[in-house]
Scaffold this active site. Structure first.
Site, PDB file in Angstrom:
ATOM      1  CD  GLU A  53      15.320 -32.158  29.962  1.00 27.15           C
ATOM      2  OE1 GLU A  53      16.441 -31.853  30.357  1.00 27.15           O
ATOM      3  OE2 GLU A  53      15.118 -32.977  29.074  1.00 27.15           O
ATOM      4  CG  ASP A  54      15.891 -32.985  24.378  1.00 21.97           C
ATOM      5  OD1 ASP A  54      16.279 -31.934  23.827  1.00 21.97           O
ATOM      6  OD2 ASP A  54      16.418 -34.084  24.171  1.00 21.97           O
ATOM      7  CG  HIS A 115      15.846 -36.689  30.992  1.00 26.84           C
ATOM      8  ND1 HIS A 115      16.780 -37.206  31.851  1.00 26.84           N
ATOM      9  CD2 HIS A 115      16.139 -35.381  30.879  1.00 26.84           C
ATOM     10  CE1 HIS A 115      17.584 -36.254  32.244  1.00 26.84           C
ATOM     11  NE2 HIS A 115      17.229 -35.137  31.667  1.00 26.84           N
ATOM     12  CB  ILE A 117      13.321 -36.793  22.708  1.00 27.26           C
ATOM     13  CG1 ILE A 117      13.340 -35.308  22.314  1.00 27.26           C
ATOM     14  CG2 ILE A 117      12.399 -37.011  23.886  1.00 27.26           C
ATOM     15  CD1 ILE A 117      11.973 -34.795  21.867  1.00 27.26           C
ATOM     16  CG  HIS A 134      14.604 -40.865  34.067  1.00 28.35           C
ATOM     17  ND1 HIS A 134      15.774 -41.574  33.937  1.00 28.35           N
ATOM     18  CD2 HIS A 134      14.856 -39.654  33.521  1.00 28.35           C
ATOM     19  CE1 HIS A 134      16.689 -40.814  33.342  1.00 28.35           C
ATOM     20  NE2 HIS A 134      16.147 -39.649  33.079  1.00 28.35           N
ATOM     21  CG  ASN A 168      21.111 -35.515  30.895  1.00 26.31           C
ATOM     22  OD1 ASN A 168      20.542 -34.977  29.967  1.00 26.31           O
ATOM     23  ND2 ASN A 168      21.396 -34.900  32.008  1.00 26.31           N
ATOM     24  CG  ASP A 169      20.339 -35.458  25.049  1.00 24.19           C
ATOM     25  OD1 ASP A 169      19.287 -35.968  24.623  1.00 24.19           O
ATOM     26  OD2 ASP A 169      20.908 -34.527  24.474  1.00 24.19           O
ATOM     27  CG  ASN A 224      22.838 -31.822  30.375  1.00 22.52           C
ATOM     28  OD1 ASN A 224      21.974 -32.097  29.580  1.00 22.52           O
ATOM     29  ND2 ASN A 224      22.545 -31.356  31.550  1.00 22.52           N
ATOM     30  CG  ASP A 269      20.511 -28.543  29.995  1.00 19.99           C
ATOM     31  OD1 ASP A 269      20.523 -29.643  29.428  1.00 19.99           O
ATOM     32  OD2 ASP A 269      19.790 -28.305  30.966  1.00 19.99           O
ATOM     33  CG  ASN A 270      19.281 -30.307  26.498  1.00 19.91           C
ATOM     34  OD1 ASN A 270      19.923 -31.218  26.994  1.00 19.91           O
ATOM     35  ND2 ASN A 270      18.068 -29.990  26.888  1.00 19.91           N
TER      36      ASN A 270
HETATM   37  C1  LIG Z   1      18.598 -33.479  25.407  1.00 18.04           C
HETATM   38  C2  LIG Z   1      19.243 -33.018  26.634  1.00 18.04           C
HETATM   39  O1  LIG Z   1      20.409 -32.743  26.709  1.00 18.04           O
HETATM   40  N1  LIG Z   1      18.477 -32.884  27.618  1.00 18.04           N
HETATM   41  C3  LIG Z   1      18.931 -32.217  28.788  1.00 18.04           C
HETATM   42  C4  LIG Z   1      18.404 -30.871  28.729  1.00 18.04           C
HETATM   43  O2  LIG Z   1      18.498 -30.218  29.953  1.00 18.04           O
HETATM   44  C5  LIG Z   1      18.023 -30.874  31.085  1.00 18.04           C
HETATM   45  C6  LIG Z   1      18.034 -30.030  32.296  1.00 18.04           C
HETATM   46  O3  LIG Z   1      19.256 -30.015  32.940  1.00 18.04           O
HETATM   47  C7  LIG Z   1      18.785 -32.105  31.225  1.00 18.04           C
HETATM   48  O4  LIG Z   1      18.430 -32.755  32.411  1.00 18.04           O
HETATM   49  C8  LIG Z   1      18.488 -32.909  30.000  1.00 18.04           C
HETATM   50  O5  LIG Z   1      19.041 -34.133  30.040  1.00 18.04           O
END
Ligand SMILES: CC(=O)N[C@H]1CO[C@H](CO)[C@@H](O)[C@@H]1O
Ligand SMILES: *[C@@H]1O[C@H](CO)[C@@H](O)[C@H](O)[C@H]1NC(C)=O
Ligand SMILES: *[C@@H]1O[C@H](CO)[C@@H](O)[C@H](O)[C@H]1NC(C)=O
Ligand SMILES: *[C@@H]1O[C@H](CO)[C@@H](O)[C@H](O)[C@H]1NC(C)=O
Length: 355
Positions: A53-54, A115, A117, A134, A168-169, A224, A269-270
């Site tokens: 995911e990250d 999630h 990092i 989480h 989230n990030d 995000n 997203d990221n």
């Molecule tokens: C680092 C970051 O932004 N992580 C996000 C990457 O994408 C996922 C999927 O949607 C997010 O949930 C993460 O938070």
């Protein structure tokens, strides 16, 4: 009077739907199909089958990857297994994946659900890894010290704060010092559905230090990814459901002021920033419906954008990679190291390509 009241309430209700929120399907980009864009030499990374995911790549080529995210409403191939942090050395010709051991007496491995990092390297070259966690669908930020010899992460601290309810990030600017996006995803499911449906733009960005924590930007339709420019002067924030990347100026007192926004035809997203060129690399969901409502017959696609010269009048946006989900499903993050591209996904695999 009653009629007037009804009309007023209706008027206020309608005023809530600003342009991009007017249609749920528009915000989720439900009708977008993907035209493939291929790279010459791509391989799926062996050992990653339940998300990446990250990820973050250090300047020395070591990549940290969070895997095994469990997120409400989103697919997980192994819902009963705790998440992990993986390590890859991108200096190797055919890099393999290693699961980092986590040590430290106060850390509960069984509920680890990593999630976003971020890493921070201090002046003595100590590498800290900050991980959004989480456990039981709550939010904490875990601080680890990376022990390269032992290939392990020593848990130092768990950070909780009332302004960090649904992180989230994060992007670290010190070991205990970061900006975080709150996406409100873990609020009560009923409220969450309404927020996703109506686009109430409840999501916000927080600046955290142990001394002081405050909201520095707000009103996002699902904030995000977040990242900082190599010179530390700008902060980039991805607004997933508004399909925008916002550029903020970062001041010496850590406040942010909006500078500009870019629009896209995809759910951004990221964001990762190339430390050498300053280019932004963005993992995207061309069609958000397929991410939030998983159907193996019609899987979510993947798309990677590169944004050059973001501060100029005419930033250059390139679709570097796109796939309809046959190979890679639900790309979230993309990062580069020495002519190679590593692409992560919410719950599926990871792809390693030559550029
Ligand atoms: C680092 C970051 O932004 N992580 C996000 C990457 O994408 C996922 C999927 O949607 C997010 O949930 C993460 O938070
Ligand atoms: C916290 O406050 C102390 C004392 O005012 C200061 O020395 C320190 O730098 C602050 N830390 C951060 C991360 O802002
Ligand atoms: C932070 O710095 C900016 C730019 O110098 C200034 O405009 C703003 O008022 C400051 N904010 C706070 C809370 O100190
Ligand atoms: C994706 O594209 C491939 C190759 O172009 C095609 O064979 C496949 O049917 C497409 N899959 C979906 C789900 O659209």
């Amino acid at each position: 009077m009653a009629k007037l009241l009804v009309l007023t309430v209706l008027g206020i209700g309608l005023a809530l739907f600003r342009d991009h929120r007017s249609s749920y399907k528009t915000r989720f980009n439900a009708f977008r199909e993907v035209k493939p864009v291929e790279l010459p030499n791509c391989n799926l990374v062996k050992g990653i089958d339940r998300g990446s995911e990250d990820l973050e790549i250090l300047t020395n080529g070591l990549a940290f990857i969070s895997s095994g995210l469990k997120y409400p409403g989103i697919k997980s191939f192994e819902p009963d297994k705790p998440g992990t942090i993986l390590l890859m050395d991108l200096n190797e010709k055919h890099p393999t994946v290693l699961e980092l051991e986590i040590t430290g007496s106060n850390f509960d491995l069984a509920s680890f659900n990593p999630h976003g990092i971020s890493t921070f390297t201090d002046e003595d070259n100590v590498v800290y890894l900050l991980v959004v966690n989480h456990p039981d669908f709550k939010t904490t930020v875990e601080l680890f010290k990376f022990q390269e010899e032992e290939k392990s992460l020593l848990h130092l601290k768990t950070i909780r704060h009332k302004l960090l309810p649904n992180v989230n990030d994060i992007v670290a600017v010190g070991p205990e010092h970061f900006y975080a996006t709150n996406d409100h995803y873990f609020v009560h499911p009923y409220l969450r559905s309404w927020e996703l449906y109506l686009g109430l733009s409840w999501s916000y960005v927080v600046y955290y230090t142990p001394n002081e924590t405050r909201v520095v930007a707000e009103g996002f339709d699902f904030a995000n990814g977040i990242s900082v420019s190599p010179d530390g002067k700008y902060v980039y924030i991805a607004e997933l459901l508004a399909h925008k990347i916002h550029v903020y100026e970062k001041h010496a007192n850590w406040t942010l002021t909006p500078l500009k926004s870019l629009n896209f035809d995809t759910l951004v997203d990221n964001i990762s920033v190339d430390p050498v060129t300053g280019d932004l690399w963005v993992g995207c969901h061309p069609n958000g419906m397929r991410i939030f409502y998983y159907d193996p017959e019609n899987p979510p696609a993947s798309e990677v954008l590169r944004i050059q010269n973001i501060l100029t009048e005419e930033p250059k946006v390139t679709v570097v990679y796109a796939d309809n989900g046959t190979v890679l499903q639900g790309s979230t993050v993309a990062s580069v190291y020495k002519g190679k591209l590593l692409v992560g996904t919410v719950f599926q695999k990871a792809l390693y390509c030559e550029l």
